[in-house]
Design a protein around this motif. Structure first.
Motif, PDB file in Angstrom:
ATOM      1  N   MET A   1      75.024  71.614  33.085  1.00 50.35           N
ATOM      2  CA  MET A   1      74.150  72.022  32.300  1.00 50.35           C
ATOM      3  C   MET A   1      73.187  70.795  31.709  1.00 50.35           C
ATOM      4  N   ASP A   2      73.394  69.654  32.166  1.00 50.73           N
ATOM      5  CA  ASP A   2      72.447  68.662  31.903  1.00 50.73           C
ATOM      6  C   ASP A   2      71.197  68.563  32.339  1.00 50.73           C
ATOM      7  N   ILE A   3      71.196  69.088  33.495  1.00 48.78           N
ATOM      8  CA  ILE A   3      69.723  69.324  34.119  1.00 48.78           C
ATOM      9  C   ILE A   3      68.871  70.355  33.510  1.00 48.78           C
ATOM     10  N   LEU A   4      69.378  71.427  32.884  1.00 46.35           N
ATOM     11  CA  LEU A   4      68.715  72.367  32.144  1.00 46.35           C
ATOM     12  C   LEU A   4      68.211  71.799  30.958  1.00 46.35           C
ATOM     13  N   LEU A   5      69.060  70.899  30.128  1.00 45.69           N
ATOM     14  CA  LEU A   5      68.738  70.141  28.958  1.00 45.69           C
ATOM     15  C   LEU A   5      67.565  69.329  29.231  1.00 45.69           C
ATOM     16  N   LEU A   6      67.889  68.607  30.384  1.00 47.98           N
ATOM     17  CA  LEU A   6      66.754  67.521  30.480  1.00 47.98           C
ATOM     18  C   LEU A   6      65.455  68.347  31.009  1.00 47.98           C
ATOM     19  N   LEU A   7      65.432  69.500  31.741  1.00 46.93           N
ATOM     20  CA  LEU A   7      64.244  69.955  32.020  1.00 46.93           C
ATOM     21  C   LEU A   7      63.431  70.554  30.576  1.00 46.93           C
ATOM     22  N   LEU A   8      64.416  71.303  29.579  1.00 48.04           N
ATOM     23  CA  LEU A   8      63.657  71.889  28.653  1.00 48.04           C
ATOM     24  C   LEU A   8      63.173  70.703  27.933  1.00 48.04           C
ATOM     25  N   GLY A   9      63.884  69.514  27.881  1.00 45.04           N
ATOM     26  CA  GLY A   9      63.241  68.264  26.943  1.00 45.04           C
ATOM     27  C   GLY A   9      62.081  67.812  27.667  1.00 45.04           C
ATOM     28  N   THR A  10      62.000  67.664  29.140  1.00 44.38           N
ATOM     29  CA  THR A  10      60.759  67.145  29.622  1.00 44.38           C
ATOM     30  C   THR A  10      59.631  68.149  29.563  1.00 44.38           C
ATOM     31  N   CYS A  11      59.832  69.596  29.537  1.00 47.57           N
ATOM     32  CA  CYS A  11      58.880  70.585  29.171  1.00 47.57           C
ATOM     33  C   CYS A  11      58.012  70.261  27.889  1.00 47.57           C
ATOM     34  N   ALA A  12      59.227  70.133  26.890  1.00 50.98           N
ATOM     35  CA  ALA A  12      58.737  69.822  25.562  1.00 50.98           C
ATOM     36  C   ALA A  12      57.858  68.476  25.366  1.00 50.98           C
ATOM     37  N   ALA A  13      58.136  67.383  25.945  1.00 56.98           N
ATOM     38  CA  ALA A  13      57.370  66.330  25.934  1.00 56.98           C
ATOM     39  C   ALA A  13      56.308  66.541  26.507  1.00 56.98           C
ATOM     40  N   VAL A  14      56.103  67.159  27.993  1.00 53.11           N
ATOM     41  CA  VAL A  14      54.758  67.257  28.476  1.00 53.11           C
ATOM     42  C   VAL A  14      53.830  67.938  27.486  1.00 53.11           C
ATOM     43  N   ILE A  58      69.304  60.464  34.915  1.00 54.17           N
ATOM     44  CA  ILE A  58      67.790  60.649  34.766  1.00 54.17           C
ATOM     45  C   ILE A  58      66.998  60.011  35.788  1.00 54.17           C
ATOM     46  N   MET A  59      67.441  58.785  36.367  1.00 54.77           N
ATOM     47  CA  MET A  59      66.624  57.724  37.146  1.00 54.77           C
ATOM     48  C   MET A  59      67.382  57.786  38.589  1.00 54.77           C
ATOM     49  N   ARG A  60      68.375  57.270  38.658  1.00 52.64           N
ATOM     50  CA  ARG A  60      69.215  57.028  40.000  1.00 52.64           C
ATOM     51  C   ARG A  60      69.623  58.230  40.574  1.00 52.64           C
ATOM     52  N   LEU A  95      50.662  64.761  36.193  1.00 51.81           N
ATOM     53  CA  LEU A  95      52.008  64.875  36.154  1.00 51.81           C
ATOM     54  C   LEU A  95      52.644  64.692  37.443  1.00 51.81           C
ATOM     55  N   SER A  96      52.050  65.059  38.751  1.00 46.79           N
ATOM     56  CA  SER A  96      52.387  65.065  40.074  1.00 46.79           C
ATOM     57  C   SER A  96      52.574  63.544  40.157  1.00 46.79           C
ATOM     58  N   ILE A  97      51.582  62.864  39.897  1.00 45.64           N
ATOM     59  CA  ILE A  97      51.516  61.419  40.360  1.00 45.64           C
ATOM     60  C   ILE A  97      52.823  60.589  39.585  1.00 45.64           C
ATOM     61  N   VAL A  98      53.101  61.008  38.336  1.00 48.04           N
ATOM     62  CA  VAL A  98      54.393  60.502  37.584  1.00 48.04           C
ATOM     63  C   VAL A  98      55.602  60.763  38.411  1.00 48.04           C
ATOM     64  N   ALA A  99      55.556  62.224  38.946  1.00 53.34           N
ATOM     65  CA  ALA A  99      56.929  62.740  39.460  1.00 53.34           C
ATOM     66  C   ALA A  99      56.840  61.868  40.711  1.00 53.34           C
ATOM     67  N   CYS A 100      55.740  61.695  41.554  1.00 55.02           N
ATOM     68  CA  CYS A 100      55.934  60.962  42.720  1.00 55.02           C
ATOM     69  C   CYS A 100      56.508  59.545  42.440  1.00 55.02           C
ATOM     70  N   ILE A 101      56.055  58.723  41.464  1.00 52.72           N
ATOM     71  CA  ILE A 101      56.453  57.487  41.287  1.00 52.72           C
ATOM     72  C   ILE A 101      58.066  57.495  40.861  1.00 52.72           C
ATOM     73  N   LEU A 102      58.305  58.390  40.113  1.00 48.40           N
ATOM     74  CA  LEU A 102      59.777  58.725  39.752  1.00 48.40           C
ATOM     75  C   LEU A 102      60.768  58.876  41.157  1.00 48.40           C
ATOM     76  N   ILE A 103      60.246  59.780  41.688  1.00 51.89           N
ATOM     77  CA  ILE A 103      60.957  60.170  43.118  1.00 51.89           C
ATOM     78  C   ILE A 103      60.903  58.973  44.062  1.00 51.89           C
ATOM     79  N   ALA A 104      60.000  58.202  43.932  1.00 53.02           N
ATOM     80  CA  ALA A 104      59.939  57.092  44.919  1.00 53.02           C
ATOM     81  C   ALA A 104      60.975  56.026  44.746  1.00 53.02           C
ATOM     82  N   GLY A 105      61.165  55.811  43.109  1.00 54.62           N
ATOM     83  CA  GLY A 105      62.235  54.932  42.722  1.00 54.62           C
ATOM     84  C   GLY A 105      63.527  55.179  43.205  1.00 54.62           C
TER      85      GLY A 105
END
Length: 239
Positions: A1-14, A58-60, A95-105
């Motif tokens: 369920m961690d992914i759902l919590l992260l997704l909800l938190g990311t939605c709220a932050a956005v 969240i990153m690795r 947001l797409s650019i931010v996601a691309c940078i994060l995924i690239a890492g």
């Protein structure tokens, strides 16, 4: 369920950070780059506190980048006149650019691990090798999609050409799911409840998007919506 919590938190932050993202997107690009650098250095130099724990999730493991991409995906299929759509569509490219940078890492981290293992003579499992190939494709697509989402680049592009390039995003989304399944399915099949739940969550999210994308395409066709006109405010030279 961690992914759902992260997704909800990311939605709220956005939602909360929508105006700062629109006014100064470069700050968020720098933040994403900083997270990538911390991840890469932590992996290269064995910073245990960095490559383990919440940051590792969240990153690795790429969870944050995937969460932002899921938001980008669903913004594109929301009813166009809904309040959420009107609020978030102006920052979808950012947001797409931010996601691309994060995924690239995330991808670079695992590519370094794969290359190191193979150079040492270790033969990876078939699933790992397939994931490596998919990761390479994802990295290339992330770079293409991220660069062409920059307003400074779009200023030198025609809207129709940009839309053709951005259709690669559908291939990118599909490959993200393939990559996730290659990484998680073996553990899920071995009885890992956490991996099983994560596979199920991602399956529902990506499957739901696929259905919503088809519905949205049919509605746009029925309404004779010119999708090129809908993006002409983003700095293109002409149609």
């Amino acid at each position: 369920m961690d992914i759902l919590l992260l997704l909800l938190g990311t939605c709220a932050a956005v939602m909360l950070l929508r105006n700062p993202i629109k006014r100064a997107p470069w700050l968020f690009y720098l933040l994403a780059f900083a997270l990538d650098i911390i991840l890469l250095l932590g992996t290269a130099y064995g910073w245990g506190e960095v490559v383990r724990g919440p940051f590792a999730f969240i990153m690795r493991k790429g969870a944050l980048g995937v969460a932002v991409f899921i938001i980008v995906m669903y913004i594109g299929v929301l009813p166009r006149k809904s309040r959420v759509s009107l609020w978030l569509r102006p920052i979808r490219a950012e947001l797409s650019i931010v996601a691309c940078i994060l995924i690239a890492g995330h991808m670079l981290t695992y590519l370094l691990v794969y290359v190191s293992a193979m150079s040492a003579g270790s033969r990876p499992k078939d699933a790992v090798l397939a994931s490596f190939v998919v990761a390479l494709c994802l990295l290339v697509l992330a770079l293409v999609l991220g660069v062409t989402s920059l307003r400074s680049i779009k200023h030198h592009m025609k809207a129709k050409k940009w839309r053709k390039i951005q259709k690669l995003a559908y291939v990118f989304y599909a490959l993200i799911l393939v990559h996730l399944l290659l990484m998680l399915a073996p553990a899920a099949l071995s009885g890992s409840a956490t991996a099983g739940v994560t596979v199920g969550v991602y399956g529902v999210l990506f499957g739901g998007y696929a259905v919503a994308r088809v519905v949205r395409a049919r509605m746009d066709a029925r309404e004779h919506l010119d999708l090129v006109d809908t993006i002409m405010d983003q700095g293109f030279v002409e149609k």
